[in-house]
Design a protein around this motif. Structure first.
Motif, short mmCIF file in Angstrom:
data_model
loop_
_atom_site.label_atom_id
_atom_site.label_comp_id
_atom_site.label_asym_id
_atom_site.label_seq_id
_atom_site.Cartn_x
_atom_site.Cartn_y
_atom_site.Cartn_z
N ASP A 39 0.83 -1.21 0.00
CA ASP A 39 0.00 0.00 0.00
C ASP A 39 0.87 1.26 0.00
OD1 ASP A 39 0.80 0.62 2.65
OD2 ASP A 39 -0.93 -0.42 3.52
N HIS A 45 0.60 -6.67 2.40
CA HIS A 45 -0.63 -7.43 2.60
C HIS A 45 -0.62 -8.65 1.67
CE1 HIS A 45 -2.53 -3.65 4.32
NE2 HIS A 45 -1.59 -3.14 3.54
N ALA A 187 -11.24 -6.59 -2.71
CA ALA A 187 -10.36 -6.48 -1.56
C ALA A 187 -9.25 -5.46 -1.79
CB ALA A 187 -9.75 -7.85 -1.22
N GLN A 190 -10.69 -1.99 -1.33
CA GLN A 190 -10.94 -1.72 0.08
C GLN A 190 -9.65 -1.44 0.85
OE1 GLN A 190 -13.22 -4.99 1.70
NE2 GLN A 190 -14.69 -4.92 0.01
N SER A 191 -8.58 -2.15 0.50
CA SER A 191 -7.33 -2.02 1.25
C SER A 191 -6.45 -0.88 0.77
CB SER A 191 -6.53 -3.33 1.17
OG SER A 191 -7.25 -4.40 1.73
N ARG A 226 -10.06 -11.25 1.20
CA ARG A 226 -9.48 -10.33 2.17
C ARG A 226 -7.97 -10.30 2.03
NH1 ARG A 226 -7.39 -10.54 7.45
NH2 ARG A 226 -7.41 -12.80 7.38
N PHE A 227 -7.39 -9.12 2.18
CA PHE A 227 -5.94 -9.00 2.27
C PHE A 227 -5.55 -9.01 3.74
CE2 PHE A 227 -5.95 -7.51 -2.14
CZ PHE A 227 -4.78 -8.07 -2.61
N ARG A 229 -2.85 -8.20 6.51
CA ARG A 229 -1.70 -7.31 6.69
C ARG A 229 -0.58 -8.08 7.37
NH1 ARG A 229 -1.52 -1.51 7.22
NH2 ARG A 229 0.38 -0.81 8.27
#
Length: 238
Positions: A39, A45, A187, A190-191, A226-227, A229
């Protein structure tokens, strides 16, 4: 300039894994493709689903010239007559792979908390993901106030018959299995995007007709999309 000379080429010499773990069906070789998000803050992630890309023919260590036996690239497997014989598109997903591992290696499964994949293999893979990206941080991190960038990478791993994970390569602009693409994109947004551009719920509902799209099923298991972290760890985690 006239005196400019290009830098010498860089080469990476890798050990060939001569004892790969083979799938029971067809005694075939495979690799595991995982997707990793970096990110804008250089948080690392890992997408919680992956795919096994499987060769089209049995593994034959005596014939290293047979690329269908030794290489698991999808573009190669798809050109063989046995493509799709065992799995559609020669792809196997985590739930089916974990079930096979637990049945074949019950003692390892017991030591790993009931799951060879999640308790033994994925921890090795996660460690390599973090170590490689921290080593390359100086070259990959974008330091600017003008924009916030993120990157999606494809990590490919091999597993040997002693259940040791080996990093094969890291890919930019990675391909994604069709069955996982929609969930990965959701995902990813979202992340990586939502923290900087919070979504407008009314707009989301209008584009989806007021409905939340149902998750698709892979091998009978729900895709969580889902990622996770990995780095830096959130406060309170270990």
């Amino acid at each position: 300039p006239r005196n400019f000379s290009p830098p010498p080429p860089c080469m990476c010499i890798q050990r060939y894994i001569g004892n790969p773990l083979l799938l029971e069906r067809g005694r075939r070789k495979f690799d595991i493709r995982c997707w990793v998000l970096i990110d804008a803050e250089y948080g690392i992630h890992l997408f919680d689903q992956g795919v096994l890309r499987v060769s089209s023919v049995p593994y034959d260590p005596s014939d290293v010239s047979n690329r269908y036996s030794h290489l698991t690239n999808h573009c190669i497997a798809a050109t063989h007559g046995d493509y799709g014989k065992y799995e559609p598109t020669n792809e196997l997903f985590y739930p089916a792979f974990d079930a096979e591992l637990n049945a074949r290696f019950p003692q390892a499964a017991a030591r790993a908390g009931g799951s060879v994949l999640h308790g033994l293999l994925l921890p090795q893979m996660k460690r390599m993901v973090v170590q490689t990206l921290l080593a390359a941080r100086g070259n990959l991190r974008v330091a600017t106030d003008y924009y916030s960038a993120f990157q999606l990478l494809g990590y490919d791993f091999l597993i040997d018959d002693e259940l040791r994970a080996w990093l094969c390569e890291i890919n930019a602009s990675p391909a994604v299995a069709d069955e996982l693409l929609a969930d990965l994109v959701d995902a990813l947004v979202q992340s990586a995007v939502d923290p900087y551009c919070p979504p407008i719920e009314a707009l989301i509902q209008s584009t989806r007709g007021g409905r939340t799209p149902a998750r698709r099923e892979v091998d009978g298991g729900r895709i969580t999309g889902r990622f996770e972290r990995l780095y830096p760890e959130r406060s309170g985690s270990r």
